[in-house]
Design an enzyme around this catalytic site. Sequence first.
Site, PDB file in Angstrom:
ATOM      1  N   ALA A 158       0.836  -1.198   0.000  1.00  9.72           N
ATOM      2  CA  ALA A 158       0.000   0.000   0.000  1.00  9.72           C
ATOM      3  C   ALA A 158       0.877   1.257   0.000  1.00  9.72           C
ATOM      4  O   ALA A 158       1.954   1.255  -0.606  1.00  9.72           O
ATOM      5  CB  ALA A 158      -0.970  -0.030   1.175  1.00  9.72           C
ATOM      6  N   SER A 159       0.463   2.272   0.703  1.00 10.30           N
ATOM      7  CA  SER A 159       1.131   3.572   0.575  1.00 10.30           C
ATOM      8  C   SER A 159       2.516   3.621   1.200  1.00 10.30           C
ATOM      9  O   SER A 159       3.226   4.611   1.045  1.00 10.30           O
ATOM     10  CB  SER A 159       0.266   4.657   1.234  1.00 10.30           C
ATOM     11  N   THR A 160       2.901   2.545   1.939  1.00  8.13           N
ATOM     12  CA  THR A 160       4.207   2.602   2.608  1.00  8.13           C
ATOM     13  C   THR A 160       5.351   2.708   1.620  1.00  8.13           C
ATOM     14  O   THR A 160       6.450   3.112   1.988  1.00  8.13           O
ATOM     15  CB  THR A 160       4.425   1.350   3.468  1.00  8.13           C
ATOM     16  N   ILE A 161       5.114   2.326   0.337  1.00  7.25           N
ATOM     17  CA  ILE A 161       6.231   2.396  -0.609  1.00  7.25           C
ATOM     18  C   ILE A 161       6.220   3.704  -1.393  1.00  7.25           C
ATOM     19  O   ILE A 161       7.021   3.897  -2.295  1.00  7.25           O
ATOM     20  CB  ILE A 161       6.247   1.195  -1.576  1.00  7.25           C
ATOM     21  N   LYS A 162       5.282   4.608  -1.042  1.00  3.16           N
ATOM     22  CA  LYS A 162       5.245   5.887  -1.776  1.00  3.16           C
ATOM     23  C   LYS A 162       6.556   6.654  -1.699  1.00  3.16           C
ATOM     24  O   LYS A 162       6.993   7.235  -2.704  1.00  3.16           O
ATOM     25  CB  LYS A 162       4.077   6.735  -1.297  1.00  3.16           C
TER      26      LYS A 162
END
Lengths: 667, 371
Positions: free
Chosen positions: A330-334
């Site tokens: 999810a957004s943790t790799i943004k």
Amino acid sequence: MPSAKRVVIRNHSAEANLFARRAFITLLGVIVILLVLFNNIYELEISSYEKYQTRSNSNRIKLLPVAPNRGLIYDRNGVLLAENKPIYSLEVIPEQVEDLEAAIKSVSELLEIPQEKQTKLFESLRSKRRFKPLELISRLSDQQVALFSVNQHKFPGLFIDARLKRYYPFADLTTHSLGYVARINRRDEIKLEEQGKEENYAATRNIGKLGLERFYQDILHGTIGHQEVEINNQGRIIRTLNFTPPVPGKDLTLTLDIELQMIAKRALSGKRGAIVAIDPRDGGVLAMYSNPSYNGNLFVHGISSKNYKKLLSSHDRPLVNRTVQGYPPASTIKPLLALTGLEEEVITPEKEIYDPGFYQLPGIETKRRDWKKWGHGKVNLSKSLEQSCNVYYYDLSYKLGITKIARMMEKFGFGEYTGIDIYEENRAIMPSVEWKRARYNQPWYGGETLSVGIGQSFWTVTPLQLAQAMSILVNQGQIKVPHLLKATTEVTLTEAENSDGIPQRIETVIEMPIDEKPPIVLKKDKYWGIVLDGMHNTVQKVGATGYPAFKGSKYDAAGKTGSAQTANIAQDEKYDAETTQENQRDNAMFVAFAPYEKPEIVVAVAIENVAKGGGGTNAAPVARQIMDQYFGNRVIVSKKKHPHHNETYGEQYLDSNTNKKISSGNN
Amino acid sequence: MRSIGHDQQKQRSIWYRLNIDIPLLVGILCLLTLGLCVVYSAGGQNADMAIRHAKRIGIALFVMFFVAQIPPLIYRKWAVPAFVVGISLLVAVLLFGHVGKGAQRWIDLGFTMFQPSEIMKLIVPIMIAWYVSQFNLPTKIIHIIVAFTLVLIPTLLIAKQPDLGTSLLIASSGIFVIFLAGASWKLIGTCGVLASGFAPILWLFLMKDYQKQRVLTFLNPEQDPLGSGYHIIQSKIAIGSGGLQGKGWLQGTQSQLEFLPERHTDFIFAVFSEEFGLIGVTLLLLVYLAIVMRGLWIAISAEHAFTKLLAGSLTLTFFVYVFVNIGMVSGLLPVVGVPLPLVSYGGTSMVTLMAGFGILMAISTHRRFIA
């Protein structure tokens, strides 16, 4: 008498001569035969002496293998995590017991052994060698040991035998990382034979089956010793001739901190999820906990099939090590996608896009919605992280394309083993054009790139990979392979030199070197700082997604939230209204590191199917608890003021002695 | 000088009066003492067994002493009736005998078990010596054939029990008489050829399965190391591991740890070799040689053809024991149940042997009176 007549005419001297001649011939014969016998004995006793000497010795001398003690395992602060505990069994030497039946009956009464077990005992006693000790009762309780010891004089031929068994005092707290040992089975034997190790394992009963116990089996095991005994033709031991003591296995000191493990367990209680904490300075894993867990001690004695079934069929699947299991990031790799954008010069930190609340690919009707219905308005890089703006990353990933994303993410270790020192690690999936062709034999669709842009679609990462990728990020490209082993300790006893006559213990400690891979080099070094800044803002800026969880923390943390939709790990479950509903809930993710300058700890948290809210409300507080425990009372503030958001930047807890605090914090 | 000579004369006369031959007695006592020591070691240092053995030695010495008092020519008178009774007993054994250890050897007398084949070890040489000594030496072929037939009857009866060891000893005791009586070499050669022709007949019709097995095992003991080859292999290991000096008394591992079977009876030589080595073996063989030489000297010095032949036969039969036993224990010969004379544990054969030595002593000491 006719013979009398003949005697008279007999030539006595001729007869005597004939007889003497014959007697002499027989004497020669006797001597020749004696020489033949002598020659034969000479052959045996002199010419073939060594051959027969060897055969005589191999008749009578037997090498009894003596198992080495398994190395112990400590946490980073010296807390014992795996020990060898004596377990007691009642043994009997049948020939030393006058009335076996009566003895067993009275000892069974004394130790309160049920009737059906007694009959089994009698059966097992038949057709066994009478002078060899037989196990009557395995695993005596402490009370039984005490009871028997007091009454031992009543039972000649019966005695208590102590053996060492592996014991994990923290039970389920360490099982997923330490693993466990269990009885060597046929498959293990074949493997040992293939590796030529069967001799060294001749007396060993248990072998590492999982985790570190398995990975470091050779180091922990040690070297077998031998007792040279003299036996008679029935195999009875007459006496010990020689003793070569076994060399115990090396002790392991881990990078794990058992107190962090405890906090991790507490923080995850009642939830399914995983926590991995890494020290980015050396790659040492500080905490690695998957909830729910299970008690590894059950396996050491051989788990009952009932218990094993219970573990296997449990809805929460405690056997799965979630720290090395794939989750949609999810957004943790943004932050990493933003870095890729900077590197590929698709974006700049200042460049803004307009987010109306949805994103549309050019020429396609379908709208992809942001999590905020009305949109974030104008969004630059830092704000995209602080607010976790999806539209910004739809746009970014569209501009990058899947291949550029995949190549960069692979550098951060996604889709690949991190190389941690346990075998249970999962690669998870870093999707790419090639991957999809190989996996599904299908082309890559542009829309899938957008999903990858927010860490969904096929993309899965393990909490360990996530922590490691963050560790690479905070190290600005330096890759330090994560590991659990900090040092090995070899204990040797020397011959007594001192006057006390006590052998001296010598401990040889070998620290594990830091294992590094070739670093990631960007076109401009400042890109690292830009992204890390964005993560800092995400935690420190009022109103940012990570702010609430870390409000009031005395160390300077940075991080990124994530919420993955309908991540259903369990694939083979039957339809059930309640559980299905639960399984469709979001997964909460969070990655964090602290202190912002000179980071000491990176934490990745994954929690499955949270009730409401996302990573910020569910996973970030868990990371907070880990970090609170890690830093304790230390107060760390950044020297450098934040360039963009001075006015809303964090909360200063100290206004003086700043430098001193930082330096003490880094100790 | 004269006084010394007089003393010697006087001393000799004391032993003469007791009918004891000193050199023979010394040799025998050497063997008996040695036997007692080795039996004690082979029996796992079991005092009871050693005491039982010592008692038997005492009985045997008494028997020897008693027999030595009988003038040897008396045997000549009783040769035929004794032989007839002996053969009858052997037949009786085959018909009604007591079975033990897979062979029919004993007659139950109620108070003790009696083994007629043992007494035949003495009766057969007496009988043949009586028969052959009636005629001029060298013996004519017709008498040799008769004598040979007389030997063959008890031999076959005993082989049928089956007791290969004893029948072998009895056959050789008779054949030695015939040989010493001067059978022509031509005849001996012919017999040798006939004997080799007889071997297949023996194999096919007379030998029992367990005897055949022994021979096969002898030819290749390693073929069946845990079965019938075990005896020979363990025995050779015991002897071979003794080396030059041996492992020392009571220190033989093969015997003390019970790897060696039959160690106090037929395989006692292996125990002895293991504990006393080649040096001990050499001394033992020399003692046997000395006894044989003394026996032959007594035979040569005897005054009658009958006593000559009897003494020679008894001496050489004694040596057959030595040869067959040591030969089998060291792997030269197949395993045949023959004890090591005067050393092995076991009463019957020792008493018979000592009775034989009693006869030898009688022959050695009674001649003056007879002359």
